[in-house]
Scaffold this motif. Structure first.
Motif, mmCIF file in Angstrom:
data_model
loop_
_atom_site.group_PDB
_atom_site.id
_atom_site.type_symbol
_atom_site.label_atom_id
_atom_site.label_comp_id
_atom_site.label_asym_id
_atom_site.label_seq_id
_atom_site.Cartn_x
_atom_site.Cartn_y
_atom_site.Cartn_z
ATOM 1 N N VAL A 181 35.365 27.449 93.490
ATOM 2 C CA VAL A 181 36.095 26.982 92.323
ATOM 3 C C VAL A 181 36.268 25.472 92.460
ATOM 4 N N VAL A 182 36.135 24.724 91.367
ATOM 5 C CA VAL A 182 36.069 23.270 91.433
ATOM 6 C C VAL A 182 37.293 22.601 90.818
ATOM 7 N N TYR A 183 37.622 22.969 89.594
ATOM 8 C CA TYR A 183 38.764 22.338 88.935
ATOM 9 C C TYR A 183 39.273 23.233 87.818
ATOM 10 N N CYS A 184 40.482 22.916 87.355
ATOM 11 C CA CYS A 184 41.041 23.489 86.136
ATOM 12 C C CYS A 184 41.355 22.357 85.170
ATOM 13 N N ARG A 185 41.146 22.625 83.885
ATOM 14 C CA ARG A 185 41.488 21.676 82.824
ATOM 15 C C ARG A 185 42.516 22.352 81.925
ATOM 16 N N LEU A 186 43.644 21.662 81.700
ATOM 17 C CA LEU A 186 44.750 22.244 80.956
ATOM 18 C C LEU A 186 45.128 21.340 79.787
ATOM 19 N N GLY A 187 45.106 21.892 78.580
ATOM 20 C CA GLY A 187 45.583 21.164 77.429
ATOM 21 C C GLY A 187 47.103 21.119 77.422
ATOM 22 N N THR A 188 47.664 20.051 76.892
ATOM 23 C CA THR A 188 49.107 19.915 76.778
ATOM 24 C C THR A 188 49.446 19.008 75.605
ATOM 25 N N ARG A 189 50.569 19.301 74.957
ATOM 26 C CA ARG A 189 51.046 18.433 73.877
ATOM 27 C C ARG A 189 52.016 17.380 74.402
ATOM 28 N N ASP A 190 52.329 17.449 75.681
ATOM 29 C CA ASP A 190 53.215 16.458 76.306
ATOM 30 C C ASP A 190 52.525 15.952 77.564
ATOM 31 N N LEU A 191 51.547 15.078 77.362
ATOM 32 C CA LEU A 191 50.764 14.597 78.490
ATOM 33 C C LEU A 191 51.636 13.828 79.481
ATOM 34 N N GLU A 192 52.525 13.014 78.978
ATOM 35 C CA GLU A 192 53.389 12.232 79.864
ATOM 36 C C GLU A 192 54.240 13.146 80.752
ATOM 37 N N GLY A 193 54.802 14.209 80.159
ATOM 38 C CA GLY A 193 55.611 15.140 80.926
ATOM 39 C C GLY A 193 54.793 15.918 81.941
ATOM 40 N N ALA A 194 53.569 16.313 81.565
ATOM 41 C CA ALA A 194 52.700 17.049 82.483
ATOM 42 C C ALA A 194 52.292 16.173 83.656
ATOM 43 N N VAL A 195 52.007 14.903 83.394
ATOM 44 C CA VAL A 195 51.635 13.977 84.459
ATOM 45 C C VAL A 195 52.816 13.779 85.413
ATOM 46 N N TRP A 196 54.007 13.625 84.853
ATOM 47 C CA TRP A 196 55.203 13.486 85.698
ATOM 48 C C TRP A 196 55.355 14.688 86.618
ATOM 49 N N PHE A 197 55.185 15.891 86.068
ATOM 50 C CA PHE A 197 55.325 17.109 86.870
ATOM 51 C C PHE A 197 54.263 17.164 87.970
ATOM 52 N N ALA A 198 53.015 16.898 87.607
ATOM 53 C CA ALA A 198 51.926 16.982 88.580
ATOM 54 C C ALA A 198 52.136 16.030 89.747
ATOM 55 N N GLN A 199 52.663 14.855 89.463
ATOM 56 C CA GLN A 199 52.907 13.880 90.518
ATOM 57 C C GLN A 199 54.189 14.165 91.305
ATOM 58 N N ASN A 200 55.282 14.354 90.600
ATOM 59 C CA ASN A 200 56.594 14.357 91.239
ATOM 60 C C ASN A 200 57.061 15.719 91.722
ATOM 61 N N ILE A 201 56.564 16.794 91.115
ATOM 62 C CA ILE A 201 56.949 18.136 91.545
ATOM 63 C C ILE A 201 55.808 18.794 92.315
ATOM 64 N N LEU A 202 54.641 18.851 91.688
ATOM 65 C CA LEU A 202 53.511 19.505 92.353
ATOM 66 C C LEU A 202 53.020 18.691 93.543
ATOM 67 N N GLY A 203 53.065 17.374 93.443
ATOM 68 C CA GLY A 203 52.700 16.530 94.572
ATOM 69 C C GLY A 203 51.248 16.108 94.603
ATOM 70 N N LEU A 204 50.607 16.039 93.432
ATOM 71 C CA LEU A 204 49.206 15.631 93.374
ATOM 72 C C LEU A 204 49.090 14.119 93.211
ATOM 73 N N GLU A 205 47.882 13.617 93.391
ATOM 74 C CA GLU A 205 47.601 12.186 93.279
ATOM 75 C C GLU A 205 46.734 11.920 92.058
ATOM 76 N N VAL A 206 47.110 10.967 91.238
ATOM 77 C CA VAL A 206 46.276 10.581 90.098
ATOM 78 C C VAL A 206 44.995 9.933 90.619
ATOM 79 N N SER A 207 43.862 10.473 90.191
ATOM 80 C CA SER A 207 42.576 9.888 90.588
ATOM 81 C C SER A 207 41.948 9.088 89.460
ATOM 82 N N GLU A 208 42.300 9.417 88.220
ATOM 83 C CA GLU A 208 41.776 8.665 87.082
ATOM 84 C C GLU A 208 42.690 8.870 85.879
#
Length: 285
Positions: A7-34
């Motif tokens: 498995v390589v990646y998942c792509r998720l649509g969202t109507r609140d991109l800013e909120g999803a990015v905040w969650f991915a970084q600050n809660i999930l703990g991922l790193e923005v690559s692009e």
């Protein structure tokens, strides 16, 4: 047979991109690559990215798997077309956005959107999380299934997945030695049921339990230990209702000819050794 590598990646649509990015970084703990217009990519290991949030319908969800070569990809497309599957070939721009050489997209029998890709990019840089979640990488995905028997047949006869264990009729399937890369769970509509990241240790599970609870994020299952894969786990809610999982200690199957899939009950004892009960729709009978 279509030979999937991982498995390589998942792509998720969202109507609140800013909120999803905040969650991915600050809660999930991922790193923005692009960060590009309308989409943000995140890395969790040495791969260029393993998750992408993009502006769109939250029900627009894609799971991607790697194939070995362009010839394999075109053979897979031909196989899918013989099964009356509509196959879409990604454009050059779409391939560049995904950081892959080529890809095709189709829907599995339930209607889950699947991409088969060739030559996904490796970043050459280590992952550095924005918090100490202990993540070691993206590991597996749970997919919703409206017909478990039919969908298991697709993944194990059209593709090369092998059943490691079942919880009720829900199959946990491996592509390599890791206990499972794809899990199917009963649900009335298509979608990604959960996204798993492996973490380094039990300490990371407990640390994240406290971290997530303190920030009033909904914990939906755990901490606990799966009797199937032996992994210790924690499930919690993310943007748009997506379920994320951390786990550690998943077993590997190296005696491939000797392994026999096992049957577990589709009830809490089949999901957790420790007595935790899931508050996840697809895990409830």
């Amino acid at each position: 047979m279509i030979e999937l590598k991982d498995v390589v990646y998942c792509r998720l649509g969202t109507r609140d991109l800013e909120g999803a990015v905040w969650f991915a970084q600050n809660i999930l703990g991922l790193e923005v690559s692009e960060n590009r217009k309308g989409a943000v990519h995140f890395k969790s290991d040495s791969r260029d990215h393993t998750l992408c949030y993009f502006e769109g319908d939250p029900e627009d969800q894609v799971t991607a798997f790697e194939l070995g070569s362009s010839a394999d990809l075109h053979a897979a497309a031909a196989t899918l077309e013989t099964l009356q599957q509509k196959v879409y070939y990604g454009t050059r721009e779409e391939c560049e956005a995904r950081h892959v050489r080529e890809f095709i997209r189709f829907s599995d029998p339930t209607g889950n959107s699947i991409e088969f890709v060739v030559r996904p990019a490796i970043s050459g840089q280590r992952y550095h999380g924005t918090r100490d979640a202990g993540i070691t990488g993206f590991s597996h995905v749970g997919l919703c299934s409206s017909d478990l028997e039919r969908d298991e047949k697709f993944w194990t006869t059209v593709c090369n997945a092998r059943v490691s264990d079942r919880i009720g009729d829900a199959p946990l399937m491996r592509l390599g030695s890791i206990h499972h890369t794809i899990a199917l769970f009963p649900y009335h509509k298509a979608g990604i049921q959960h996204i798993n990241h492996q973490v380094e240790s039990t300490d990371d599970i407990q640390r994240s339990t406290n971290f997530i609870r303190d920030r009033q994020i909904n914990i939906t299952f755990g901490p606990g230990r799966h009797p199937t894969s032996s992994a210790q786990f924690l499930y919690f809610s993310g943007p748009d209702g997506m379920t994320f999982e951390y786990s550690t200690g998943v077993c590997e199957i190296h005696d491939e000819p000797l392994w026999r899939d096992r049957q577990f009950a589709f009830e809490p004892v089949g999901f957790c050794h420790w007595g935790a009960k899931p508050n996840i729709a697809a895990f409830e009978d």
